[in-house]
Design an enzyme around this catalytic site. Structure first.
Site, PDB file in Angstrom:
ATOM      1  N   ASP A 149       0.842  -1.188   0.000  1.00 55.78           N
ATOM      2  CA  ASP A 149       0.000   0.000   0.000  1.00 55.78           C
ATOM      3  C   ASP A 149       0.880   1.241   0.000  1.00 55.78           C
ATOM      4  OD1 ASP A 149       0.846   0.480   2.580  1.00 55.78           O
ATOM      5  OD2 ASP A 149      -1.145   0.477   3.469  1.00 55.78           O
ATOM      6  N   LEU A 150       0.263   2.389  -0.289  1.00 54.68           N
ATOM      7  CA  LEU A 150       0.993   3.640  -0.445  1.00 54.68           C
ATOM      8  C   LEU A 150       0.916   4.441   0.850  1.00 54.68           C
ATOM      9  CD1 LEU A 150      -0.170   4.656  -4.031  1.00 54.68           C
ATOM     10  CD2 LEU A 150       1.714   3.169  -3.333  1.00 54.68           C
ATOM     11  N   ASP A 192      -5.702   2.360  -2.297  1.00 59.20           N
ATOM     12  CA  ASP A 192      -4.258   2.468  -2.523  1.00 59.20           C
ATOM     13  C   ASP A 192      -3.557   1.171  -2.140  1.00 59.20           C
ATOM     14  OD1 ASP A 192      -4.725   2.717   0.191  1.00 59.20           O
ATOM     15  OD2 ASP A 192      -3.005   4.027   0.538  1.00 59.20           O
TER      16      ASP A 192
END
Length: 427
Positions: A149-150, A192
Protein backbone atom coordinates in the site's frame (compact mmCIF):
# COMPACT_ATOMS: atom_id res chain seq x y z
CA UNK A 1 -17.43 -29.73 -63.19
CA UNK A 2 -19.40 -26.50 -63.72
CA UNK A 3 -19.89 -25.44 -67.34
CA UNK A 4 -18.20 -22.23 -68.58
CA UNK A 5 -20.13 -19.11 -67.72
CA UNK A 6 -21.83 -20.69 -64.70
CA UNK A 7 -21.24 -18.47 -61.62
CA UNK A 8 -19.15 -20.16 -58.95
CA UNK A 9 -20.92 -20.79 -55.63
CA UNK A 10 -20.06 -18.20 -52.99
CA UNK A 11 -17.19 -19.16 -50.74
CA UNK A 12 -17.91 -19.51 -47.06
CA UNK A 13 -16.22 -17.13 -44.59
CA UNK A 14 -13.38 -18.57 -42.53
CA UNK A 15 -15.60 -18.90 -39.44
CA UNK A 16 -18.21 -20.90 -41.36
CA UNK A 17 -15.51 -23.07 -42.92
CA UNK A 18 -14.33 -23.90 -39.42
CA UNK A 19 -17.84 -25.03 -38.45
CA UNK A 20 -18.06 -27.16 -41.58
CA UNK A 21 -14.78 -28.83 -40.66
CA UNK A 22 -16.11 -29.32 -37.14
CA UNK A 23 -19.24 -31.05 -38.47
CA UNK A 24 -17.16 -33.41 -40.62
CA UNK A 25 -14.91 -34.26 -37.68
CA UNK A 26 -17.83 -35.00 -35.35
CA UNK A 27 -19.23 -37.51 -37.84
CA UNK A 28 -16.19 -39.74 -37.22
CA UNK A 29 -16.60 -39.78 -33.43
CA UNK A 30 -18.67 -42.27 -31.47
CA UNK A 31 -21.73 -40.95 -29.65
CA UNK A 32 -20.25 -40.63 -26.10
CA UNK A 33 -17.23 -38.63 -27.32
CA UNK A 34 -19.43 -36.54 -29.63
CA UNK A 35 -21.82 -35.79 -26.77
CA UNK A 36 -19.01 -34.68 -24.42
CA UNK A 37 -17.54 -32.40 -27.05
CA UNK A 38 -20.88 -30.84 -27.98
CA UNK A 39 -21.76 -30.24 -24.33
CA UNK A 40 -18.60 -28.16 -23.88
CA UNK A 41 -19.06 -26.52 -27.26
CA UNK A 42 -22.60 -25.30 -26.51
CA UNK A 43 -21.49 -24.08 -23.11
CA UNK A 44 -18.65 -22.09 -24.68
CA UNK A 45 -20.66 -20.40 -27.43
CA UNK A 46 -24.05 -19.95 -25.72
CA UNK A 47 -23.42 -20.33 -21.94
CA UNK A 48 -26.04 -23.10 -21.87
CA UNK A 49 -25.57 -26.07 -19.53
CA UNK A 50 -27.21 -28.95 -21.39
CA UNK A 51 -27.19 -32.72 -21.02
CA UNK A 52 -25.14 -34.70 -23.51
CA UNK A 53 -28.28 -36.27 -24.94
CA UNK A 54 -29.77 -32.79 -25.50
CA UNK A 55 -26.62 -31.66 -27.24
CA UNK A 56 -26.66 -34.63 -29.61
CA UNK A 57 -30.32 -34.03 -30.44
CA UNK A 58 -29.79 -30.30 -31.04
CA UNK A 59 -26.81 -30.97 -33.28
CA UNK A 60 -28.79 -33.39 -35.44
CA UNK A 61 -31.66 -30.89 -35.66
CA UNK A 62 -29.19 -28.19 -36.65
CA UNK A 63 -27.79 -30.26 -39.54
CA UNK A 64 -31.33 -31.06 -40.70
CA UNK A 65 -32.43 -27.42 -40.43
CA UNK A 66 -29.44 -26.28 -42.46
CA UNK A 67 -30.34 -28.66 -45.31
CA UNK A 68 -33.97 -27.49 -45.25
CA UNK A 69 -33.06 -23.79 -45.29
CA UNK A 70 -30.48 -24.27 -48.04
CA UNK A 71 -32.98 -26.14 -50.24
CA UNK A 72 -35.69 -23.54 -49.62
CA UNK A 73 -33.47 -20.50 -50.30
CA UNK A 74 -31.47 -22.05 -53.13
CA UNK A 75 -28.15 -21.08 -51.56
CA UNK A 76 -25.86 -22.45 -48.82
CA UNK A 77 -26.93 -21.57 -45.30
CA UNK A 78 -24.23 -21.45 -42.64
CA UNK A 79 -24.23 -23.74 -39.64
CA UNK A 80 -24.28 -20.80 -37.24
CA UNK A 81 -27.53 -19.56 -38.83
CA UNK A 82 -29.11 -22.98 -38.40
CA UNK A 83 -27.73 -23.19 -34.85
CA UNK A 84 -29.35 -19.92 -33.78
CA UNK A 85 -32.65 -20.94 -35.40
CA UNK A 86 -32.70 -24.32 -33.63
CA UNK A 87 -31.82 -22.91 -30.21
CA UNK A 88 -34.40 -20.14 -30.54
CA UNK A 89 -37.10 -22.58 -31.71
CA UNK A 90 -36.33 -24.84 -28.74
CA UNK A 91 -36.89 -21.94 -26.35
CA UNK A 92 -33.25 -21.92 -25.20
CA UNK A 93 -32.72 -18.44 -26.68
CA UNK A 94 -35.64 -16.41 -25.35
CA UNK A 95 -34.20 -12.93 -25.94
CA UNK A 96 -30.91 -13.59 -27.77
CA UNK A 97 -28.31 -10.84 -27.91
CA UNK A 98 -25.77 -11.19 -30.67
CA UNK A 99 -22.25 -9.91 -30.01
CA UNK A 100 -18.94 -10.38 -31.76
CA UNK A 101 -16.45 -12.62 -29.99
CA UNK A 102 -13.82 -9.85 -29.74
CA UNK A 103 -16.36 -7.54 -28.12
CA UNK A 104 -17.33 -10.29 -25.70
CA UNK A 105 -13.69 -10.75 -24.67
CA UNK A 106 -13.41 -7.00 -24.10
CA UNK A 107 -16.47 -7.08 -21.83
CA UNK A 108 -15.02 -10.00 -19.88
CA UNK A 109 -11.68 -8.21 -19.53
CA UNK A 110 -13.34 -4.99 -18.37
CA UNK A 111 -15.24 -6.94 -15.72
CA UNK A 112 -12.00 -8.02 -14.04
CA UNK A 113 -9.82 -4.95 -14.72
CA UNK A 114 -9.45 -1.76 -12.73
CA UNK A 115 -10.21 1.08 -15.20
CA UNK A 116 -7.80 3.59 -13.63
CA UNK A 117 -4.63 1.51 -13.39
CA UNK A 118 -5.24 -1.28 -15.89
CA UNK A 119 -4.41 -3.87 -13.20
CA UNK A 120 -6.68 -6.79 -12.37
CA UNK A 121 -9.28 -6.02 -9.70
CA UNK A 122 -10.15 -7.61 -6.36
CA UNK A 123 -12.77 -9.85 -7.91
CA UNK A 124 -10.20 -11.65 -10.05
CA UNK A 125 -7.64 -11.65 -7.21
CA UNK A 126 -9.65 -14.18 -5.19
CA UNK A 127 -10.15 -16.47 -8.18
CA UNK A 128 -6.52 -16.28 -9.31
CA UNK A 129 -5.19 -16.81 -5.78
CA UNK A 130 -7.14 -20.07 -5.34
CA UNK A 131 -6.07 -21.27 -8.79
CA UNK A 132 -2.37 -20.58 -8.10
CA UNK A 133 -2.61 -22.20 -4.66
CA UNK A 134 -4.11 -25.35 -6.16
CA UNK A 135 -1.31 -25.48 -8.73
CA UNK A 136 1.34 -24.94 -6.04
CA UNK A 137 -0.12 -27.76 -3.91
CA UNK A 138 -0.35 -30.12 -6.86
CA UNK A 139 3.26 -29.71 -7.98
CA UNK A 140 4.88 -28.94 -4.61
CA UNK A 141 6.02 -25.45 -5.68
CA UNK A 142 6.31 -22.25 -3.62
CA UNK A 143 3.97 -19.33 -4.15
CA UNK A 144 4.75 -15.77 -3.08
CA UNK A 145 2.15 -13.20 -2.05
CA UNK A 146 3.08 -9.53 -1.70
CA UNK A 147 0.59 -7.03 -0.29
CA UNK A 148 1.49 -3.36 -0.85
CA UNK A 149 0.00 0.00 0.00
CA UNK A 150 0.99 3.64 -0.44
CA UNK A 151 2.15 5.44 2.70
CA UNK A 152 0.72 9.00 3.03
CA UNK A 153 -1.37 8.64 -0.13
CA UNK A 154 -4.37 10.37 1.48
CA UNK A 155 -2.24 13.49 2.00
CA UNK A 156 -1.63 13.64 -1.76
CA UNK A 157 -5.37 13.80 -2.42
CA UNK A 158 -5.82 16.41 0.32
CA UNK A 159 -2.97 18.70 -0.80
CA UNK A 160 -2.78 18.16 -4.56
CA UNK A 161 -6.26 16.95 -5.46
CA UNK A 162 -7.63 13.65 -6.69
CA UNK A 163 -6.30 13.99 -10.27
CA UNK A 164 -2.74 14.04 -8.92
CA UNK A 165 -3.64 11.12 -6.66
CA UNK A 166 -4.74 9.22 -9.76
CA UNK A 167 -1.32 9.96 -11.29
CA UNK A 168 0.32 8.39 -8.24
CA UNK A 169 -1.83 5.27 -8.56
CA UNK A 170 -0.99 4.97 -12.26
CA UNK A 171 2.72 5.34 -11.43
CA UNK A 172 2.39 2.52 -8.91
CA UNK A 173 0.68 0.31 -11.51
CA UNK A 174 3.37 1.05 -14.11
CA UNK A 175 6.05 0.15 -11.56
CA UNK A 176 4.41 -3.17 -10.73
CA UNK A 177 3.87 -4.14 -14.37
CA UNK A 178 7.51 -3.46 -15.25
CA UNK A 179 8.76 -5.68 -12.41
CA UNK A 180 6.74 -8.81 -13.19
CA UNK A 181 7.32 -11.93 -15.22
CA UNK A 182 4.63 -13.17 -17.60
CA UNK A 183 3.60 -15.77 -15.01
CA UNK A 184 3.15 -13.13 -12.26
CA UNK A 185 -0.03 -11.12 -11.68
CA UNK A 186 -0.66 -7.67 -10.19
CA UNK A 187 -3.96 -6.56 -8.69
CA UNK A 188 -5.47 -3.39 -7.28
CA UNK A 189 -7.45 -4.72 -4.31
CA UNK A 190 -8.41 -1.39 -2.70
CA UNK A 191 -8.04 2.37 -2.96
CA UNK A 192 -4.26 2.47 -2.52
CA UNK A 193 -3.73 -1.24 -1.87
CA UNK A 194 -2.17 -3.67 -4.31
CA UNK A 195 -1.27 -7.36 -4.36
CA UNK A 196 1.16 -9.51 -6.33
CA UNK A 197 0.91 -13.25 -6.95
CA UNK A 198 4.33 -14.73 -7.70
CA UNK A 199 4.34 -18.43 -8.71
CA UNK A 200 7.53 -20.42 -8.06
CA UNK A 201 8.88 -17.58 -5.91
CA UNK A 202 10.32 -18.09 -2.43
CA UNK A 203 10.63 -15.59 0.43
CA UNK A 204 14.03 -14.23 -0.57
CA UNK A 205 12.97 -13.59 -4.17
CA UNK A 206 9.69 -11.96 -3.12
CA UNK A 207 11.52 -9.67 -0.68
CA UNK A 208 14.10 -8.69 -3.29
CA UNK A 209 11.34 -7.87 -5.77
CA UNK A 210 9.47 -5.78 -3.16
CA UNK A 211 12.55 -3.68 -2.41
CA UNK A 212 13.22 -3.11 -6.10
CA UNK A 213 9.62 -2.02 -6.56
CA UNK A 214 10.00 0.53 -3.75
CA UNK A 215 13.13 1.99 -5.34
CA UNK A 216 11.69 2.19 -8.85
CA UNK A 217 8.42 3.66 -7.54
CA UNK A 218 10.33 6.48 -5.85
CA UNK A 219 11.97 7.27 -9.20
CA UNK A 220 8.60 7.20 -10.98
CA UNK A 221 7.20 9.82 -8.58
CA UNK A 222 9.96 12.40 -9.12
CA UNK A 223 8.38 14.02 -12.24
CA UNK A 224 5.15 14.61 -10.25
CA UNK A 225 7.04 16.97 -7.85
CA UNK A 226 4.86 16.13 -4.85
CA UNK A 227 5.20 18.00 -1.58
CA UNK A 228 4.30 14.77 0.22
CA UNK A 229 6.81 11.95 0.52
CA UNK A 230 4.84 8.95 -0.72
CA UNK A 231 6.35 5.49 -0.36
CA UNK A 232 5.25 1.94 -1.09
CA UNK A 233 5.28 -0.44 1.88
CA UNK A 234 5.10 -4.20 1.48
CA UNK A 235 4.28 -7.37 3.35
CA UNK A 236 5.34 -10.81 2.11
CA UNK A 237 3.92 -14.27 2.76
CA UNK A 238 4.88 -17.53 1.04
CA UNK A 239 3.18 -20.88 0.57
CA UNK A 240 3.64 -23.31 2.24
CA UNK A 241 5.88 -21.82 4.95
CA UNK A 242 3.39 -19.18 6.14
CA UNK A 243 0.13 -21.00 5.54
CA UNK A 244 -1.80 -23.45 3.41
CA UNK A 245 -4.93 -21.38 2.77
CA UNK A 246 -5.46 -18.04 1.04
CA UNK A 247 -6.92 -16.30 4.10
CA UNK A 248 -3.95 -17.39 6.22
CA UNK A 249 -1.43 -16.03 3.75
CA UNK A 250 -3.31 -12.75 3.35
CA UNK A 251 -3.44 -12.30 7.13
CA UNK A 252 0.31 -12.95 7.50
CA UNK A 253 1.16 -10.57 4.63
CA UNK A 254 -1.09 -7.86 6.12
CA UNK A 255 0.52 -8.20 9.55
CA UNK A 256 4.00 -7.84 8.09
CA UNK A 257 2.89 -4.91 5.95
CA UNK A 258 1.64 -2.91 8.91
CA UNK A 259 4.60 -3.91 11.05
CA UNK A 260 6.94 -2.51 8.40
CA UNK A 261 4.76 0.57 7.94
CA UNK A 262 4.86 1.41 11.66
CA UNK A 263 8.61 0.80 11.80
CA UNK A 264 9.16 3.17 8.87
CA UNK A 265 6.87 5.75 10.44
CA UNK A 266 8.83 5.65 13.71
CA UNK A 267 12.05 6.00 11.76
CA UNK A 268 10.74 8.99 9.77
CA UNK A 269 9.41 10.80 12.83
CA UNK A 270 12.44 10.04 14.99
CA UNK A 271 10.42 8.06 17.55
CA UNK A 272 12.65 5.33 19.03
CA UNK A 273 11.46 1.79 18.69
CA UNK A 274 10.16 0.25 21.93
CA UNK A 275 12.30 -2.16 23.86
CA UNK A 276 11.83 -5.72 22.71
CA UNK A 277 9.77 -7.93 25.00
CA UNK A 278 8.52 -11.45 24.91
CA UNK A 279 5.39 -10.31 23.06
CA UNK A 280 7.56 -8.79 20.33
CA UNK A 281 9.27 -12.01 19.41
CA UNK A 282 7.56 -11.92 16.02
CA UNK A 283 9.06 -8.53 15.20
CA UNK A 284 11.79 -8.43 12.54
CA UNK A 285 15.24 -9.06 13.89
CA UNK A 286 17.99 -6.57 13.07
CA UNK A 287 20.21 -7.60 10.18
CA UNK A 288 23.95 -7.23 10.65
CA UNK A 289 25.40 -4.70 8.22
CA UNK A 290 28.28 -5.60 5.98
CA UNK A 291 31.63 -4.88 7.50
CA UNK A 292 34.52 -2.96 6.01
CA UNK A 293 35.95 -6.06 4.34
CA UNK A 294 35.73 -5.43 0.58
CA UNK A 295 33.12 -7.55 -1.18
CA UNK A 296 31.33 -7.41 -4.50
CA UNK A 297 27.78 -6.26 -3.74
CA UNK A 298 24.83 -6.42 -6.12
CA UNK A 299 22.92 -3.24 -6.83
CA UNK A 300 19.77 -5.39 -6.83
CA UNK A 301 19.89 -6.90 -3.35
CA UNK A 302 23.14 -5.52 -1.86
CA UNK A 303 24.09 -9.14 -1.08
CA UNK A 304 27.60 -10.37 -1.62
CA UNK A 305 28.20 -12.25 -4.82
CA UNK A 306 30.26 -14.89 -3.01
CA UNK A 307 28.82 -18.39 -3.04
CA UNK A 308 26.92 -18.77 0.22
CA UNK A 309 24.57 -21.39 1.54
CA UNK A 310 21.08 -20.80 0.17
CA UNK A 311 19.46 -21.40 3.55
CA UNK A 312 21.52 -18.59 5.10
CA UNK A 313 20.58 -16.23 2.27
CA UNK A 314 16.89 -16.95 2.74
CA UNK A 315 17.16 -16.56 6.51
CA UNK A 316 18.90 -13.17 6.27
CA UNK A 317 16.34 -11.81 3.82
CA UNK A 318 13.46 -13.20 5.84
CA UNK A 319 14.73 -11.69 9.08
CA UNK A 320 14.62 -8.23 7.52
CA UNK A 321 10.87 -8.61 6.97
CA UNK A 322 9.99 -10.56 10.07
CA UNK A 323 9.60 -13.86 8.22
CA UNK A 324 10.48 -16.93 10.22
CA UNK A 325 12.29 -19.59 8.20
CA UNK A 326 13.09 -22.71 10.24
CA UNK A 327 16.60 -24.10 9.91
CA UNK A 328 17.03 -27.76 9.00
CA UNK A 329 18.23 -30.06 11.78
CA UNK A 330 21.96 -30.64 12.06
CA UNK A 331 23.19 -33.35 9.76
CA UNK A 332 20.14 -33.22 7.49
CA UNK A 333 19.62 -31.68 4.11
CA UNK A 334 16.84 -29.16 3.69
CA UNK A 335 14.21 -30.17 1.10
CA UNK A 336 14.77 -28.38 -2.17
CA UNK A 337 12.04 -25.91 -3.10
CA UNK A 338 11.90 -25.34 -6.81
CA UNK A 339 11.80 -21.65 -7.61
CA UNK A 340 11.83 -19.93 -10.95
CA UNK A 341 14.47 -17.29 -11.81
CA UNK A 342 12.93 -13.85 -12.09
CA UNK A 343 13.59 -11.61 -15.06
CA UNK A 344 14.64 -8.92 -12.56
CA UNK A 345 17.38 -11.00 -10.94
CA UNK A 346 20.91 -9.68 -11.40
CA UNK A 347 23.32 -11.34 -13.81
CA UNK A 348 26.98 -11.49 -12.79
CA UNK A 349 29.37 -10.05 -15.39
CA UNK A 350 32.50 -11.07 -13.48
CA UNK A 351 34.96 -12.82 -15.80
CA UNK A 352 33.56 -11.21 -18.94
CA UNK A 353 34.79 -8.17 -20.86
CA UNK A 354 31.66 -6.15 -20.00
CA UNK A 355 32.42 -2.46 -19.43
CA UNK A 356 30.75 0.95 -19.27
CA UNK A 357 31.84 4.25 -20.80
CA UNK A 358 30.91 7.11 -18.46
CA UNK A 359 30.12 10.74 -19.19
CA UNK A 360 29.11 12.71 -22.25
CA UNK A 361 32.67 12.74 -23.59
CA UNK A 362 33.24 9.05 -22.85
CA UNK A 363 36.65 9.60 -21.28
CA UNK A 364 36.09 7.37 -18.23
CA UNK A 365 35.74 3.62 -18.39
CA UNK A 366 34.56 1.16 -15.72
CA UNK A 367 34.22 -2.60 -15.48
CA UNK A 368 30.66 -3.98 -15.17
CA UNK A 369 30.44 -6.41 -12.25
CA UNK A 370 26.76 -7.29 -12.45
CA UNK A 371 23.64 -6.12 -14.21
CA UNK A 372 19.94 -6.40 -13.44
CA UNK A 373 16.51 -4.82 -13.62
CA UNK A 374 17.27 -2.22 -10.94
CA UNK A 375 20.71 -1.10 -12.02
CA UNK A 376 24.35 -1.99 -12.45
CA UNK A 377 27.44 -2.46 -10.29
CA UNK A 378 30.66 -0.88 -11.62
CA UNK A 379 34.35 -1.00 -10.67
CA UNK A 380 36.84 1.83 -11.33
CA UNK A 381 40.61 1.71 -10.97
CA UNK A 382 40.64 4.76 -8.70
CA UNK A 383 38.20 6.68 -6.52
CA UNK A 384 36.18 9.26 -8.41
CA UNK A 385 33.30 11.51 -7.39
CA UNK A 386 30.48 10.85 -9.81
CA UNK A 387 27.65 13.37 -10.21
CA UNK A 388 24.15 12.60 -8.97
CA UNK A 389 23.19 11.53 -12.47
CA UNK A 390 25.71 10.23 -14.98
CA UNK A 391 25.27 9.20 -18.60
CA UNK A 392 26.75 5.80 -19.48
CA UNK A 393 26.96 3.43 -22.43
CA UNK A 394 26.97 -0.23 -21.37
CA UNK A 395 28.92 -2.70 -23.48
CA UNK A 396 27.81 -6.23 -22.59
CA UNK A 397 28.73 -9.39 -24.54
CA UNK A 398 26.12 -10.52 -27.10
CA UNK A 399 23.98 -7.38 -26.61
CA UNK A 400 24.37 -4.11 -28.57
CA UNK A 401 25.62 -1.02 -26.65
CA UNK A 402 22.92 0.44 -24.38
CA UNK A 403 22.74 4.15 -23.45
CA UNK A 404 21.44 4.68 -19.88
CA UNK A 405 21.28 7.27 -17.12
CA UNK A 406 22.71 6.10 -13.79
CA UNK A 407 22.33 7.36 -10.24
CA UNK A 408 25.09 6.26 -7.79
CA UNK A 409 23.56 4.88 -4.58
CA UNK A 410 26.52 3.28 -2.79
CA UNK A 411 30.29 3.07 -3.09
CA UNK A 412 33.09 0.96 -1.61
CA UNK A 413 36.87 0.73 -1.76
CA UNK A 414 38.37 -2.73 -2.24
CA UNK A 415 41.50 -4.16 -0.72
CA UNK A 416 43.24 -3.92 -4.09
CA UNK A 417 42.63 -0.16 -4.20
CA UNK A 418 39.79 -0.30 -6.70
CA UNK A 419 36.58 1.67 -6.29
CA UNK A 420 33.18 -0.02 -6.63
CA UNK A 421 29.94 1.85 -7.26
CA UNK A 422 26.36 0.62 -7.27
CA UNK A 423 24.04 2.61 -9.56
CA UNK A 424 20.33 2.42 -10.20
CA UNK A 425 18.76 3.17 -13.55
CA UNK A 426 17.01 6.52 -13.84
CA UNK A 427 13.84 6.43 -15.96
Amino acid sequence: MPSPGTPAPPRLPIEDSYLELLADTLESLDLPARGQFLQRYFRAISHLDLRESQCLQLWDEMLTRRRELSDRLGRPVSLKTALVDVLASAGLFRVPILIEYDDLKKLQLNAVTDPLTGLYNRRLFGEAFEKELNRARRYGLPLGLVVLDLHRFKEVNDKHGHPRGDDVLRAAATTLKSALRTSDSAFRIGGDEFALLLPQTDAAQALALSRRVETVFAEMLQPLQLSVSVSMDHGVATFPQDGEQADQLIRVADERLYRLKHANHRKATGVPAKTATTSDSAAPAPVERLGATPRTISIETKKTTEKVDNALTVAASAAAAGISVPSPPTGTTAPHIYTSPRKAERVSMTGTNAYAVLGEQGVRRARVLDLGFGGVSLELDSAEDLPESVLAVLHVPILPPVRVNLKPVWSQRTGEGHFRIGCCFVS
